[in-house]
Design an enzyme around this catalytic site. Structure first.
Site, PDB file in Angstrom:
ATOM      1  N   SER A 111      32.728  46.488  24.747  1.00 26.34           N
ATOM      2  CA  SER A 111      31.628  45.866  24.358  1.00 26.34           C
ATOM      3  C   SER A 111      30.724  46.885  23.474  1.00 26.34           C
ATOM      4  CB  SER A 111      30.962  45.473  25.597  1.00 26.34           C
ATOM      5  OG  SER A 111      29.701  44.824  25.251  1.00 26.34           O
ATOM      6  N   TYR A 128      27.495  48.183  33.913  1.00 26.74           N
ATOM      7  CA  TYR A 128      28.425  47.515  32.624  1.00 26.74           C
ATOM      8  C   TYR A 128      28.569  48.474  31.359  1.00 26.74           C
ATOM      9  CZ  TYR A 128      30.086  43.971  29.443  1.00 26.74           C
ATOM     10  OH  TYR A 128      30.944  43.082  28.604  1.00 26.74           O
TER      11      TYR A 128
HETATM   12  P1  NAD Z   1      35.585  36.029  30.636  1.00 30.10           P
HETATM   13  O1  NAD Z   1      34.509  36.335  31.972  1.00 30.10           O
HETATM   14  O2  NAD Z   1      35.471  34.699  30.405  1.00 30.10           O
HETATM   15  O3  NAD Z   1      36.963  36.711  31.127  1.00 30.10           O
HETATM   16  C1  NAD Z   1      37.233  37.856  31.837  1.00 30.10           C
HETATM   17  C2  NAD Z   1      38.221  37.450  32.966  1.00 30.10           C
HETATM   18  O4  NAD Z   1      38.524  38.229  34.014  1.00 30.10           O
HETATM   19  C3  NAD Z   1      37.373  36.092  33.949  1.00 30.10           C
HETATM   20  O5  NAD Z   1      38.416  34.942  33.930  1.00 30.10           O
HETATM   21  C4  NAD Z   1      37.428  36.833  35.319  1.00 30.10           C
HETATM   22  O6  NAD Z   1      37.752  36.009  36.208  1.00 30.10           O
HETATM   23  C5  NAD Z   1      38.623  37.993  35.018  1.00 30.10           C
HETATM   24  N1  NAD Z   1      38.676  38.849  36.072  1.00 30.10           N
HETATM   25  C6  NAD Z   1      37.601  39.491  36.598  1.00 30.10           C
HETATM   26  N2  NAD Z   1      37.888  40.444  37.474  1.00 30.10           N
HETATM   27  C7  NAD Z   1      39.246  40.464  37.783  1.00 30.10           C
HETATM   28  C8  NAD Z   1      40.220  40.937  38.659  1.00 30.10           C
HETATM   29  N3  NAD Z   1      39.902  41.783  39.434  1.00 30.10           N
HETATM   30  N4  NAD Z   1      41.568  40.553  38.331  1.00 30.10           N
HETATM   31  C9  NAD Z   1      41.853  39.737  37.176  1.00 30.10           C
HETATM   32  N5  NAD Z   1      41.054  39.094  36.578  1.00 30.10           N
HETATM   33  C10 NAD Z   1      39.868  39.458  36.865  1.00 30.10           C
HETATM   34  O7  NAD Z   1      34.961  36.993  29.655  1.00 30.10           O
HETATM   35  P2  NAD Z   1      35.251  36.789  28.043  1.00 30.10           P
HETATM   36  O8  NAD Z   1      34.148  36.392  27.613  1.00 30.10           O
HETATM   37  O9  NAD Z   1      36.442  35.874  27.692  1.00 30.10           O
HETATM   38  O10 NAD Z   1      35.584  38.348  27.597  1.00 30.10           O
HETATM   39  C11 NAD Z   1      36.860  38.838  27.350  1.00 30.10           C
HETATM   40  C12 NAD Z   1      36.661  40.452  27.015  1.00 30.10           C
HETATM   41  O11 NAD Z   1      35.733  40.653  26.330  1.00 30.10           O
HETATM   42  C13 NAD Z   1      36.156  40.942  28.359  1.00 30.10           C
HETATM   43  O12 NAD Z   1      36.782  42.431  28.515  1.00 30.10           O
HETATM   44  C14 NAD Z   1      34.541  41.407  28.289  1.00 30.10           C
HETATM   45  O13 NAD Z   1      34.022  42.304  29.019  1.00 30.10           O
HETATM   46  C15 NAD Z   1      34.721  41.642  26.680  1.00 30.10           C
HETATM   47  N6  NAD Z   1      33.471  41.124  26.074  1.00 30.10           N
HETATM   48  C16 NAD Z   1      33.109  39.941  26.068  1.00 30.10           C
HETATM   49  C17 NAD Z   1      31.739  39.572  25.440  1.00 30.10           C
HETATM   50  C18 NAD Z   1      31.015  38.213  25.405  1.00 30.10           C
HETATM   51  O14 NAD Z   1      30.058  37.894  24.944  1.00 30.10           O
HETATM   52  N7  NAD Z   1      31.613  37.094  26.106  1.00 30.10           N
HETATM   53  C19 NAD Z   1      31.016  40.512  24.770  1.00 30.10           C
HETATM   54  C20 NAD Z   1      31.635  41.911  24.597  1.00 30.10           C
HETATM   55  C21 NAD Z   1      32.907  42.158  25.358  1.00 30.10           C
END
Ligand code: NAD
Length: 260
Positions: free
Chosen positions: A142, A155
């Site tokens: 991120s 985070y």
């Molecule tokens: P999201 O929360 O919708 O998806 C992440 C998923 O990981 C969730 O469904 C959650 O239940 C799952 N998860 C959490 N712990 C887990 C575990 N122990 N085992 C299996 N699954 C588990 O997030 P997103 O928005 O789809 O983000 C996708 C990626 O992009 C992530 O790595 C996130 O950190 C990164 N990201 C997202 C954003 C944003 O603005 N959404 C910004 C920067 C980075």
């Protein structure tokens, strides 16, 4: 019709919400067979059905060594190999000023955001990639790991360390023709992000739309990435089109963070 991932097998973790299901469907459309893994079995089954023929679902908590080993075994049994490991699962933890930080919050965030990426990478290397002298590992960081965000020391520390992890893995596995890269999203227009902005707006007595617009205006492109925008970069890095790119961390963030 030829796809950009024809003949490839991918595992995508955290594939029940947000980016994971979108990436899964895109990979399937491009000819890959995909195992979608997440803790919530019903949701991940739905994601696999939506992705279509070529996708299967499995319940897996990627902080568990046993679950991760079983997940990779399942992909190998179902599809014969693993070519692409997407370490997408993550959790933001609970917002805390550093002087309020709690060890449980810290450790849980590191476990899902960093340690799980190591476990999944280790397992695909052991069970398939090294033997086949081929593969791609993608980590999901991120831009918060570049810029920091208040109340998110857990985070931002986790997400920043994924970039170093990516380089070390790339150094180790390059000799086997395996690549490792890191996708660095800024904000993605998912429920996770929208809920966070809604909460911040509430704290600041602002309307959600007002704060959202203010945040978007802070980017050179004055927009926000969709899941498809981020999945497009993942697709490129997963495909042979990027065959000489490894060890890199690449932002996809409407220009919010500029490297170099
Ligand atoms: P999201 O929360 O919708 O998806 C992440 C998923 O990981 C969730 O469904 C959650 O239940 C799952 N998860 C959490 N712990 C887990 C575990 N122990 N085992 C299996 N699954 C588990 O997030 P997103 O928005 O789809 O983000 C996708 C990626 O992009 C992530 O790595 C996130 O950190 C990164 N990201 C997202 C954003 C944003 O603005 N959404 C910004 C920067 C980075």
């Amino acid at each position: 019709m030829t796809g950009r991932l024809d003949g490839k097998v991918a595992i995508i973790t955290g594939a029940s919400t947000g980016l994971g299901p979108v990436m899964g469907a895109m990979f399937v459309r491009e000819g890959a067979q995909v195992l979608l893994a997440a803790r919530r079995e019903e949701l991940v089954q739905e994601a696999a059905s939506a992705a279509g023929k070529g996708a299967i679902a499995m319940r897996a908590d990627v902080t568990s060594e046993d679950d991760v080993a079983a997940m990779v075994t399942r992909a190998v049994e179902a599809f014969g190999q693993v070519d692409i490991m997407c370490n997408n699962a993550a959790a933001p933890g609970i917002d805390k000023w550093v002087w309020e930080q709690e060890l449980d919050n810290w450790n849980a965030t590191i476990a899902i955001d960093v340690t799980a990426a190591m476990l999944c990478s280790r397992e695909v290397l052991r069970q398939s990639m090294i033997e086949r002298r081929s593969g791609v590992i993608l980590n999901f960081s991120s831009t918060a790991g570049y810029n920091g965000i208040v109340r998110k020391t857990h985070y931002v520390t986790a997400k920043a360390s994924l970039r170093a992890f990516t380089k070390a893995v790339a150094l180790e596995v390059g000799q086997f023709g395996i690549r490792c890269n890191c996708i660095v999203p800024g904000s993605i227009d998912t429920e996770l992000w929208q809920n966070w902005v809604r909460r911040l707006a509430g704290e600041q007595n602002l309307e959600y739309e007002t704060l959202r617009e203010r945040m978007l205006q802070g980017n050179p492109l004055r927009t926000i990435s969709s899941c498809e925008d981020v999945a497009n970069l993942a697709l490129f890095l997963a495909s042979d089109e990027s065959r000489t790119i490894t060890g890199q961390s690449i932002p996809v963030d409407a220009g919010g963070y500029m490297q170099g």
